[in-house]
Design a protein around this motif. Structure first.
Motif, PDB file in Angstrom:
ATOM      1  N   ILE A 305       0.838  -1.201   0.000  1.00  0.00           N
ATOM      2  CA  ILE A 305       0.000   0.000   0.000  1.00  0.00           C
ATOM      3  C   ILE A 305       0.872   1.251   0.000  1.00  0.00           C
ATOM      4  O   ILE A 305       0.673   2.192  -0.782  1.00  0.00           O
ATOM      5  CB  ILE A 305      -0.918   0.015   1.242  1.00  0.00           C
ATOM      6  CG1 ILE A 305      -1.896  -1.146   1.174  1.00  0.00           C
ATOM      7  CG2 ILE A 305      -1.663   1.347   1.344  1.00  0.00           C
ATOM      8  CD1 ILE A 305      -2.754  -1.255   2.403  1.00  0.00           C
ATOM      9  N   LEU A 306       1.880   1.212   0.870  1.00  0.00           N
ATOM     10  CA  LEU A 306       2.785   2.354   0.978  1.00  0.00           C
ATOM     11  C   LEU A 306       3.475   2.618  -0.363  1.00  0.00           C
ATOM     12  O   LEU A 306       3.542   3.758  -0.833  1.00  0.00           O
ATOM     13  CB  LEU A 306       3.832   2.029   2.046  1.00  0.00           C
ATOM     14  CG  LEU A 306       4.314   3.143   2.941  1.00  0.00           C
ATOM     15  CD1 LEU A 306       3.148   3.851   3.597  1.00  0.00           C
ATOM     16  CD2 LEU A 306       5.250   2.572   3.996  1.00  0.00           C
ATOM     17  N   TRP A 309       1.077   4.243  -3.101  1.00  0.00           N
ATOM     18  CA  TRP A 309       0.850   5.697  -3.042  1.00  0.00           C
ATOM     19  C   TRP A 309       2.135   6.457  -3.313  1.00  0.00           C
ATOM     20  O   TRP A 309       2.123   7.550  -3.887  1.00  0.00           O
ATOM     21  CB  TRP A 309       0.228   6.086  -1.707  1.00  0.00           C
ATOM     22  CG  TRP A 309      -1.179   5.578  -1.608  1.00  0.00           C
ATOM     23  CD1 TRP A 309      -1.610   4.509  -0.875  1.00  0.00           C
ATOM     24  CD2 TRP A 309      -2.323   6.062  -2.311  1.00  0.00           C
ATOM     25  NE1 TRP A 309      -2.950   4.307  -1.068  1.00  0.00           N
ATOM     26  CE2 TRP A 309      -3.418   5.250  -1.945  1.00  0.00           C
ATOM     27  CE3 TRP A 309      -2.531   7.109  -3.224  1.00  0.00           C
ATOM     28  CZ2 TRP A 309      -4.698   5.447  -2.456  1.00  0.00           C
ATOM     29  CZ3 TRP A 309      -3.815   7.305  -3.717  1.00  0.00           C
ATOM     30  CH2 TRP A 309      -4.873   6.477  -3.330  1.00  0.00           C
ATOM     31  N   TRP A 331      14.328  25.358 -11.637  1.00  0.00           N
ATOM     32  CA  TRP A 331      13.708  24.711 -10.472  1.00  0.00           C
ATOM     33  C   TRP A 331      12.788  23.567 -10.897  1.00  0.00           C
ATOM     34  O   TRP A 331      12.638  22.593 -10.145  1.00  0.00           O
ATOM     35  CB  TRP A 331      12.969  25.740  -9.600  1.00  0.00           C
ATOM     36  CG  TRP A 331      11.689  26.305 -10.196  1.00  0.00           C
ATOM     37  CD1 TRP A 331      11.564  27.399 -10.978  1.00  0.00           C
ATOM     38  CD2 TRP A 331      10.366  25.776 -10.041  1.00  0.00           C
ATOM     39  NE1 TRP A 331      10.263  27.603 -11.340  1.00  0.00           N
ATOM     40  CE2 TRP A 331       9.499  26.617 -10.770  1.00  0.00           C
ATOM     41  CE3 TRP A 331       9.833  24.679  -9.366  1.00  0.00           C
ATOM     42  CZ2 TRP A 331       8.128  26.384 -10.840  1.00  0.00           C
ATOM     43  CZ3 TRP A 331       8.464  24.465  -9.441  1.00  0.00           C
ATOM     44  CH2 TRP A 331       7.626  25.316 -10.167  1.00  0.00           C
TER      45      TRP A 331
ATOM     46  N   THR B   8       2.755  30.312  -9.855  1.00  0.00           N
ATOM     47  CA  THR B   8       2.706  28.849  -9.868  1.00  0.00           C
ATOM     48  C   THR B   8       3.908  28.260  -9.144  1.00  0.00           C
ATOM     49  O   THR B   8       3.791  27.256  -8.449  1.00  0.00           O
ATOM     50  CB  THR B   8       2.644  28.306 -11.306  1.00  0.00           C
ATOM     51  OG1 THR B   8       3.594  29.003 -12.096  1.00  0.00           O
ATOM     52  CG2 THR B   8       1.286  28.426 -11.903  1.00  0.00           C
ATOM     53  N   SER B   9       5.069  28.905  -9.284  1.00  0.00           N
ATOM     54  CA  SER B   9       6.241  28.343  -8.606  1.00  0.00           C
ATOM     55  C   SER B   9       6.114  28.500  -7.098  1.00  0.00           C
ATOM     56  O   SER B   9       6.510  27.615  -6.344  1.00  0.00           O
ATOM     57  CB  SER B   9       7.528  28.980  -9.143  1.00  0.00           C
ATOM     58  OG  SER B   9       7.614  30.315  -8.754  1.00  0.00           O
ATOM     59  N   ALA B  12       3.780  25.773  -5.990  1.00  0.00           N
ATOM     60  CA  ALA B  12       4.440  24.471  -6.038  1.00  0.00           C
ATOM     61  C   ALA B  12       5.397  24.306  -4.867  1.00  0.00           C
ATOM     62  O   ALA B  12       5.508  23.234  -4.283  1.00  0.00           O
ATOM     63  CB  ALA B  12       5.187  24.312  -7.361  1.00  0.00           C
ATOM     64  N   LEU B  20       2.168  17.098   0.009  1.00  0.00           N
ATOM     65  CA  LEU B  20       2.832  15.803  -0.181  1.00  0.00           C
ATOM     66  C   LEU B  20       3.300  15.217   1.158  1.00  0.00           C
ATOM     67  O   LEU B  20       3.202  14.012   1.370  1.00  0.00           O
ATOM     68  CB  LEU B  20       4.015  15.951  -1.137  1.00  0.00           C
ATOM     69  CG  LEU B  20       3.603  15.896  -2.603  1.00  0.00           C
ATOM     70  CD1 LEU B  20       4.751  16.313  -3.509  1.00  0.00           C
ATOM     71  CD2 LEU B  20       3.117  14.509  -3.002  1.00  0.00           C
ATOM     72  N   LEU B  23       0.223  13.919   2.862  1.00  0.00           N
ATOM     73  CA  LEU B  23      -0.203  12.690   2.204  1.00  0.00           C
ATOM     74  C   LEU B  23       0.649  11.501   2.665  1.00  0.00           C
ATOM     75  O   LEU B  23       0.126  10.435   2.998  1.00  0.00           O
ATOM     76  CB  LEU B  23      -0.049  12.896   0.700  1.00  0.00           C
ATOM     77  CG  LEU B  23      -0.973  12.126  -0.194  1.00  0.00           C
ATOM     78  CD1 LEU B  23      -2.375  12.684  -0.064  1.00  0.00           C
ATOM     79  CD2 LEU B  23      -0.505  12.275  -1.624  1.00  0.00           C
ATOM     80  N   ILE B  27      -0.849   8.320   4.626  1.00  0.00           N
ATOM     81  CA  ILE B  27      -0.826   6.971   4.060  1.00  0.00           C
ATOM     82  C   ILE B  27      -0.055   6.012   4.965  1.00  0.00           C
ATOM     83  O   ILE B  27      -0.451   4.863   5.154  1.00  0.00           O
ATOM     84  CB  ILE B  27      -0.211   7.015   2.645  1.00  0.00           C
ATOM     85  CG1 ILE B  27      -1.195   7.689   1.700  1.00  0.00           C
ATOM     86  CG2 ILE B  27       0.116   5.631   2.153  1.00  0.00           C
ATOM     87  CD1 ILE B  27      -0.542   8.300   0.511  1.00  0.00           C
ATOM     88  N   THR B  28       1.030   6.505   5.562  1.00  0.00           N
ATOM     89  CA  THR B  28       1.791   5.635   6.465  1.00  0.00           C
ATOM     90  C   THR B  28       0.938   5.237   7.660  1.00  0.00           C
ATOM     91  O   THR B  28       0.922   4.072   8.070  1.00  0.00           O
ATOM     92  CB  THR B  28       3.065   6.362   6.944  1.00  0.00           C
ATOM     93  OG1 THR B  28       3.715   6.922   5.804  1.00  0.00           O
ATOM     94  CG2 THR B  28       4.002   5.400   7.641  1.00  0.00           C
ATOM     95  N   TYR B  30      -2.310   5.047   7.717  1.00  0.00           N
ATOM     96  CA  TYR B  30      -3.324   4.098   7.250  1.00  0.00           C
ATOM     97  C   TYR B  30      -2.717   2.702   7.083  1.00  0.00           C
ATOM     98  O   TYR B  30      -3.269   1.705   7.560  1.00  0.00           O
ATOM     99  CB  TYR B  30      -3.922   4.580   5.926  1.00  0.00           C
ATOM    100  CG  TYR B  30      -4.747   3.542   5.209  1.00  0.00           C
ATOM    101  CD1 TYR B  30      -6.000   3.150   5.696  1.00  0.00           C
ATOM    102  CD2 TYR B  30      -4.275   2.925   4.049  1.00  0.00           C
ATOM    103  CE1 TYR B  30      -6.749   2.186   5.049  1.00  0.00           C
ATOM    104  CE2 TYR B  30      -5.021   1.961   3.398  1.00  0.00           C
ATOM    105  CZ  TYR B  30      -6.260   1.586   3.895  1.00  0.00           C
ATOM    106  OH  TYR B  30      -6.996   0.635   3.256  1.00  0.00           O
TER     107      TYR B  30
END
Lengths: 550, 56
Positions: A305-306, A309, A331, B8-9, B12, B20, B23, B27-28, B30
């Protein structure tokens, strides 16, 4: 294949064929002075052939089977056979392209056989023809088994499979007559792209509807990978192919993006085609067929699962590493590089998870070439994802970019990982689907394994050598500051490796031909498996409801 | 407001980073939530015997 459809379903199939034929006719008429007309004719012929198939069955009696009792495997079977056909065609084109680079006379002076035209036939043939059909076929198999539910629909699986193959034929024939929008792995023009969107949406809906019928509380991880493949490929395909046709009666179109935005969109697509077409779907295969064949559950379900994702959310940002040292903002390049390096974590988690699953079953890997295909595929997956992360680093990329090293990397992944896991899955699923005891010849499977492995190793080593020599020669300066080697000098240096590469590819192709022969003979000649218990039959058709004389 | 390169930069580099991280943490949690262990084990074993046909 139409006998198992009900009368209403046959009528729907017929209607689709008629609509397709009309579309083909309009395309052929409107584009008669353009390659679009040829594609219209191809659509018309394809629709006519399908109409004949449906019409032949339309008066036949309806199937009496109880559909709730069994999985619907006919489209899976057809998909696997078609995938093997494309494997031989696509890899055969690959060997020809490779041989042309070593011996340019093999072009035979025709326009259609020039490198720029047959190379995309090779790439699309193996990626979409072989890989795509194998993915569609195995996804039908896996979604039904893991959900304990029959496919949601009987026409739509055929529509997806055959519609996708029509796209492949339009693509391949288009390249030969010079139709391309010059985007790597997205060469087909606007009308083919629109068609693929329709097919893909039907595929997505079919998958979701089958999952909605599931009788398992938890959706098994292989399905997540297949779903990521379907969903993300749809998004990538639509965005990257946004274009304005120059005219509705011609094939030519112009991209909606310009300059570096176009390049970024293309490589966002291109790298995620690798990620979601060539990795996510095949990881779905790995997570289903490897534990199944080894008869052991996956080593760590949590890790799977990890890594799922991780792969989904890292890969999507990695594309800009294709554009190091270009007009793309620094960048964004660094972002792509960083995510590519981070990707090593979920990639190795998957590869390690697969290998740890086999830990304790190495005797099976030794004895069973089918399982060995999958084991070696996991090893190559680990190797090529490490190589990919490494090559995305800007300093390494300055040497590797535009050289054969990239080609070697792609083929370590495509041959060593994608093709081997596919062949392993095919060998484990074919006897099951056709209810045979085993494959026709296990010796041929063994031969195929060693041919494929040696072909891959020869290919990859040849390209590593060739690419690094090429890259070093390009960056060697004389004392007076001019380039030490001309372009021709690099070609002379690369020639022996090109010969070796063609030989490695030929070995791999031979293995694929053996696989196609072996599968054909399994279907035709291998002894039927006599199960310990009866197969569930369609009770009304095959036997009376009450045994006759008892 | 124009959708410029600068804007936008900035998005981001700020929002992109934090969503991120969130997330990954989510997820970890879960994947390693203790009470889900049984369900995952069942799922992992469920594929080993699935040829007897659909349940409905």
């Amino acid at each position: 294949m139409m006998e198992r459809l009900t009368g209403a379903e046959r009528q729907i199939a017929l209607m689709i064929c008629v609509v397709m034929a009309i579309v083909g006719l309009v395309m052929a008429a409107a584009g008669h002075s353009d390659p679009l007309g040829i594609h219209g004719a191809i659509v018309l012929v394809a629709a006519a052939i399908m109409t004949c198939f449906v019409l032949r069955a339309i008066g036949e009696p309806e199937p009496a089977e109880d559909r709730t009792n069994s999985y619907y495997d006919d489209p899976t079977k057809a998909g696997l056979v078609i995938a093997l056909f494309w494997a031989v065609v696509g890899m055969g084109m690959g060997v020809w392209v490779a041989a042309q680079l070593a011996w340019p006379d093999l072009r035979f002076d025709a326009a259609w056989s020039s490198f720029g035209r047959i190379r995309p036939v090779h790439t699309s043939g193996v990626i979409f023809g072989f890989g795509g059909n194998a993915l569609i076929a195995t996804s039908y198999h896996v979604m039904q088994r893991t959900s304990r539910a029959r496919l949601a629909g009987h026409v739509s699986p055929w529509f997806v499979l055959l519609g996708f193959n029509l796209f492949c034929i339009i693509a391949a024939s288009g390249y030969l007559i010079g139709v391309t929008q010059s985007k790597e792995y997205a060469e087909p023009e606007w009308y083919a792209d629109i068609w693929l969107v329709i097919v893909w949406v039907v595929y997505f809906v079919l998958y979701i509807r089958t999952l909605a019928r599931r009788n398992e509380p938890h959706i098994y991880v292989a399905n997540w990978y297949y779903l990521a493949f379907i969903l993300v490929v749809a998004i990538l395909h639509i965005v990257n192919n946004l274009a304005v046709p120059a005219s509705l009666t011609g094939a030519k179109s112009y991209s909606a993006f310009a300059g570096v935005q176009d390049a970024m969109t293309q490589w966002w697509y291109g790298h995620n085609a690798v990620a979601f077409f060539l990795t996510a779907g095949f990881l779905g295969m790995l997570y289903y067929f490897l534990p199944k064949r080894a008869e052991r559950p996956i080593y760590s379900y949590r890790l799977s699962i990890l890594s799922f994702w991780g792969i989904v959310f890292f890969y999507i940002w990695a594309g800009s590493h294709h554009l190091h040292y270009t007009a793309l903002p620094q960048w964004v390049q660094t972002l792509g590089m960083t995510f590519s390096v981070m990707l090593l974590v979920p990639s190795w988690a998957s590869a390690g998870n697969a290998l740890m699953t086999l830990n304790g079953a190495w005797h099976k890997v030794r004895d069973d070439a089918t399982l060995r295909f999958m084991m070696v595929a996991a090893v190559f997956y680990g190797l090529s994802t490490f190589e990919g992360s490494f090559m995305a680093v800007r300093a390494v990329n300055s040497l590797s970019h535009y050289t054969d090293w990239t080609v070697g990397h792609v083929h370590a992944g495509a041959m060593g990982w994608v093709a081997l896991i596919t062949f392993g899955s095919i060998y484990s699923v074919v006897p099951l689907l056709w209810k045979r005891e085993t494959m026709y010849s296990w010796k041929l499977v063994e031969w195929h394994f060693w041919l494929a492995l040696s072909g891959t190793v020869i290919y990859v080593f040849a390209m590593w050598n060739s690419g690094i020599i090429q890259g070093l020669m390009w960056r060697t300066y004389t004392e007076s500051g001019t380039l030490a080697y001309s372009f021709t000098d690099t070609l002379v240096a690369m020639h022996p490796y090109y010969v070796a590469r063609a030989c490695g590819g030929a070995l791999f192709l031979t293995g694929a031909i053996l696989a196609a022969y072996n599968v054909y003979m399994t279907i035709r000649h291998a002894p039927e498996k006599h199960p310990e218990r009866d197969y569930p039959t369609s009770s009304e058709a095959a036997e009376p409801a009450v045994p006759a004389a008892e | 407001m124009d959708l410029t390169h600068d804007l936008t930069s900035v998005i981001a580099k700020s929002f992109g980073l934090f969503y991120l991280i969130a997330l990954s943490v989510g997820i970890t949690i879960y994947a390693y939530w203790p009470s889900l262990g049984k369900r995952f084990d069942k799922a992992a074993n469920s594929i080993l015997d699935d040829e007897d046909g659909p349940c409905r």
